[in-house]
Design a protein around this motif. Structure first.
Motif, PDB file in Angstrom:
ATOM      1  N   GLY A 115       0.793  -1.218   0.000  1.00  0.00           N
ATOM      2  CA  GLY A 115       0.000   0.000   0.000  1.00  0.00           C
ATOM      3  C   GLY A 115       0.827   1.271   0.000  1.00  0.00           C
ATOM      4  N   ARG A 116       2.058   1.198   0.508  1.00  0.00           N
ATOM      5  CA  ARG A 116       2.868   2.419   0.526  1.00  0.00           C
ATOM      6  C   ARG A 116       3.213   2.862  -0.893  1.00  0.00           C
ATOM      7  N   PHE A 117       3.369   1.903  -1.806  1.00  0.00           N
ATOM      8  CA  PHE A 117       3.590   2.263  -3.201  1.00  0.00           C
ATOM      9  C   PHE A 117       2.315   2.849  -3.808  1.00  0.00           C
ATOM     10  N   GLY A 118       1.175   2.403  -3.289  1.00  0.00           N
ATOM     11  CA  GLY A 118      -0.085   2.991  -3.721  1.00  0.00           C
ATOM     12  C   GLY A 118      -0.221   4.433  -3.275  1.00  0.00           C
ATOM     13  N   VAL A 119       0.193   4.719  -2.042  1.00  0.00           N
ATOM     14  CA  VAL A 119       0.137   6.095  -1.530  1.00  0.00           C
ATOM     15  C   VAL A 119       1.021   7.006  -2.376  1.00  0.00           C
ATOM     16  N   ILE A 120       2.245   6.576  -2.645  1.00  0.00           N
ATOM     17  CA  ILE A 120       3.171   7.396  -3.430  1.00  0.00           C
ATOM     18  C   ILE A 120       2.623   7.619  -4.835  1.00  0.00           C
ATOM     19  N   SER A 121       2.082   6.561  -5.446  1.00  0.00           N
ATOM     20  CA  SER A 121       1.521   6.688  -6.783  1.00  0.00           C
ATOM     21  C   SER A 121       0.326   7.635  -6.791  1.00  0.00           C
ATOM     22  N   ALA A 122      -0.546   7.498  -5.798  1.00  0.00           N
ATOM     23  CA  ALA A 122      -1.738   8.350  -5.745  1.00  0.00           C
ATOM     24  C   ALA A 122      -1.376   9.817  -5.608  1.00  0.00           C
ATOM     25  N   ALA A 123      -0.267  10.097  -4.932  1.00  0.00           N
ATOM     26  CA  ALA A 123       0.156  11.477  -4.729  1.00  0.00           C
ATOM     27  C   ALA A 123       0.921  12.045  -5.910  1.00  0.00           C
ATOM     28  N   THR A 124       1.456  11.186  -6.765  1.00  0.00           N
ATOM     29  CA  THR A 124       2.375  11.672  -7.808  1.00  0.00           C
ATOM     30  C   THR A 124       1.984  11.289  -9.232  1.00  0.00           C
ATOM     31  N   TYR A 158      -4.206  -2.277   6.248  1.00  0.00           N
ATOM     32  CA  TYR A 158      -3.105  -2.346   7.217  1.00  0.00           C
ATOM     33  C   TYR A 158      -1.745  -2.023   6.601  1.00  0.00           C
ATOM     34  N   THR A 159      -1.696  -0.916   5.875  1.00  0.00           N
ATOM     35  CA  THR A 159      -0.432  -0.401   5.344  1.00  0.00           C
ATOM     36  C   THR A 159       0.283   0.410   6.415  1.00  0.00           C
ATOM     37  N   PRO A 160       1.540   0.091   6.756  1.00  0.00           N
ATOM     38  CA  PRO A 160       2.265   0.877   7.762  1.00  0.00           C
ATOM     39  C   PRO A 160       2.361   2.345   7.361  1.00  0.00           C
ATOM     40  N   LEU A 161       2.177   3.216   8.342  1.00  0.00           N
ATOM     41  CA  LEU A 161       2.173   4.655   8.101  1.00  0.00           C
ATOM     42  C   LEU A 161       3.403   5.344   8.674  1.00  0.00           C
ATOM     43  N   THR A 162       4.184   4.604   9.429  1.00  0.00           N
ATOM     44  CA  THR A 162       5.426   5.110  10.010  1.00  0.00           C
ATOM     45  C   THR A 162       6.487   4.011   9.893  1.00  0.00           C
ATOM     46  N   GLY A 163       7.704   4.321  10.346  1.00  0.00           N
ATOM     47  CA  GLY A 163       8.761   3.316  10.356  1.00  0.00           C
ATOM     48  C   GLY A 163       9.467   3.146   9.037  1.00  0.00           C
ATOM     49  N   ASP A 164       9.232   4.052   8.088  1.00  0.00           N
ATOM     50  CA  ASP A 164       9.875   3.936   6.786  1.00  0.00           C
ATOM     51  C   ASP A 164      10.906   5.042   6.569  1.00  0.00           C
ATOM     52  N   GLU A 165      11.483   5.510   7.666  1.00  0.00           N
ATOM     53  CA  GLU A 165      12.424   6.626   7.585  1.00  0.00           C
ATOM     54  C   GLU A 165      13.678   6.306   6.762  1.00  0.00           C
ATOM     55  N   ASP A 166      13.989   5.010   6.617  1.00  0.00           N
ATOM     56  CA  ASP A 166      15.166   4.625   5.839  1.00  0.00           C
ATOM     57  C   ASP A 166      14.855   4.441   4.354  1.00  0.00           C
ATOM     58  N   ARG A 167      13.577   4.579   3.977  1.00  0.00           N
ATOM     59  CA  ARG A 167      13.193   4.470   2.576  1.00  0.00           C
ATOM     60  C   ARG A 167      13.381   5.813   1.864  1.00  0.00           C
ATOM     61  N   GLU A 168      13.293   5.779   0.540  1.00  0.00           N
ATOM     62  CA  GLU A 168      13.432   7.024  -0.229  1.00  0.00           C
ATOM     63  C   GLU A 168      12.324   8.018   0.091  1.00  0.00           C
ATOM     64  N   PHE A 169      11.127   7.496   0.285  1.00  0.00           N
ATOM     65  CA  PHE A 169       9.976   8.338   0.586  1.00  0.00           C
ATOM     66  C   PHE A 169       9.301   7.828   1.850  1.00  0.00           C
ATOM     67  N   GLN A 170       8.620   8.736   2.552  1.00  0.00           N
ATOM     68  CA  GLN A 170       7.874   8.375   3.744  1.00  0.00           C
ATOM     69  C   GLN A 170       6.386   8.584   3.480  1.00  0.00           C
ATOM     70  N   VAL A 171       5.612   7.572   3.816  1.00  0.00           N
ATOM     71  CA  VAL A 171       4.173   7.622   3.575  1.00  0.00           C
ATOM     72  C   VAL A 171       3.540   8.845   4.217  1.00  0.00           C
ATOM     73  N   ALA A 172       3.925   9.138   5.447  1.00  0.00           N
ATOM     74  CA  ALA A 172       3.298  10.241   6.178  1.00  0.00           C
ATOM     75  C   ALA A 172       3.424  11.565   5.446  1.00  0.00           C
ATOM     76  N   PHE A 205       3.060  12.168   2.398  1.00  0.00           N
ATOM     77  CA  PHE A 205       2.121  12.290   1.279  1.00  0.00           C
ATOM     78  C   PHE A 205       0.669  12.380   1.732  1.00  0.00           C
ATOM     79  N   LEU A 206       0.387  12.061   2.974  1.00  0.00           N
ATOM     80  CA  LEU A 206      -1.007  11.919   3.397  1.00  0.00           C
ATOM     81  C   LEU A 206      -1.806  13.205   3.262  1.00  0.00           C
ATOM     82  N   GLY A 207      -1.157  14.336   3.436  1.00  0.00           N
ATOM     83  CA  GLY A 207      -1.862  15.607   3.316  1.00  0.00           C
ATOM     84  C   GLY A 207      -1.976  16.097   1.892  1.00  0.00           C
ATOM     85  N   HIS A 208      -1.456  15.321   0.928  1.00  0.00           N
ATOM     86  CA  HIS A 208      -1.421  15.781  -0.462  1.00  0.00           C
ATOM     87  C   HIS A 208      -2.005  14.740  -1.410  1.00  0.00           C
ATOM     88  N   LEU A 209      -2.916  13.938  -0.926  1.00  0.00           N
ATOM     89  CA  LEU A 209      -3.533  12.923  -1.780  1.00  0.00           C
ATOM     90  C   LEU A 209      -4.752  13.526  -2.464  1.00  0.00           C
TER      91      LEU A 209
END
Length: 252
Positions: free
Chosen positions: A133-142, A153-167, A169-173
């Motif tokens: 789902g995190r790839f879905g969030v990024i796609s939906a925003a971009t 049940y897509t994680p919304l935190t804990g991805d600080e080591d990834r290129e993008f963080q889900v959180a 994008f949440l305000g820009h969907l």
């Protein structure tokens, strides 16, 4: 396409359409990737949903989700992001966010190509499960081709080591959003779901009391029949409401 199996049996609680379903090759990069497609066994064009798999990749669970969507008039397509072998977490860590989004762009290009005649529109729904789902969030925003986004049940935190963080994008969907979570999820804090609702106020972010992570998967120990039935009903209704209507043809 080759590889489909045809079933004419549809149980009352499973939808209204007999379906065609099975593995299908998806052109990606310089070759093909194994995907899974399920669609109503009817003439015409249908709204398309990408089912983005969880950490384990394309399994019987994602295939079942595709079939359930198809029985309700949607064309569902899934593909395994995680090309490398080995431990699921290692495969996920090897997959960059940019590569996953590029794969989705290619999947979208396949759907809208001149060779494909079953998509009613180039506007696609996304149903992302767990980390898919995190790839879905990024796609939906971009990506302008995303029409609506459902998450389970897509994680919304804990991805600080990834290129993008889900959180971030949440305000820009810019699309309708439905998020479904268990209040007793041992991996996702309920407070992060509440924060997602605060950031994405036009979306619906729901918590099922007493329900844990993985509650949709009948093969998982955390499977919750009541929550799963309600959640799938919501996902199907949400996607049908937010995607373009099917254009069925009457033959004979």
């Amino acid at each position: 396409m080759t590889g489909y199996r045809l079933t004419m049996a549809v149980l009352a609680h499973e939808g209204i359409y007999p379906i065609m379903y099975g593995a299908c090759p998806i052109p990606m990069g310089t070759g093909h990737r194994t995907g899974y497609l399920a669609r109503p066994d009817a003439a015409g064009k249908f709204p398309v949903v990408f089912v983005l798999p969880s950490l384990d990749g394309l399994t019987s669970f994602e295939k079942d989700l595709c079939r359930r969507l198809a029985r309700n008039g949607l064309l569902a397509l899934s593909v395994d992001f995680y090309r490398a072998g080995g431990d699921p977490l290692d495969r996920y860590n090897l997959l960059s966010d940019a590569r996953a989004i590029a794969d989705l762009d290619e999947l979208h290009g396949y759907v809208v190509s001149d060779d494909i005649e079953w998509a009613v529109s180039d506007q696609i729904g996304i149903f992302g499960v767990d980390v898919g789902g995190r790839f879905g969030v990024i796609s939906a925003a971009t990506r302008p081709w995303v029409r609506s986004l459902a998450l389970a049940y897509t994680p919304l935190t804990g991805d600080e080591d990834r290129e993008f963080q889900v959180a971030d994008f949440l305000g820009h969907l810019p699309v309708p959003v439905l998020g479904l979570y268990g209040a007793d999820d041992e991996l996702i804090a309920a407070s992060s779901v509440d924060e997602a609702q605060n950031r994405n106020q036009h979306g619906q972010w729901l918590l099922y009391p007493g329900v844990r992570h993985g509650f949709l998967d009948i093969d998982a120990g955390e499977y919750d029949p009541s929550a799963a039935e309600d959640a799938m009903g919501r996902v199907i209704g949400f996607l049908k409401e937010t995607l373009p209507e099917a254009e069925e043809e009457v033959l004979g």
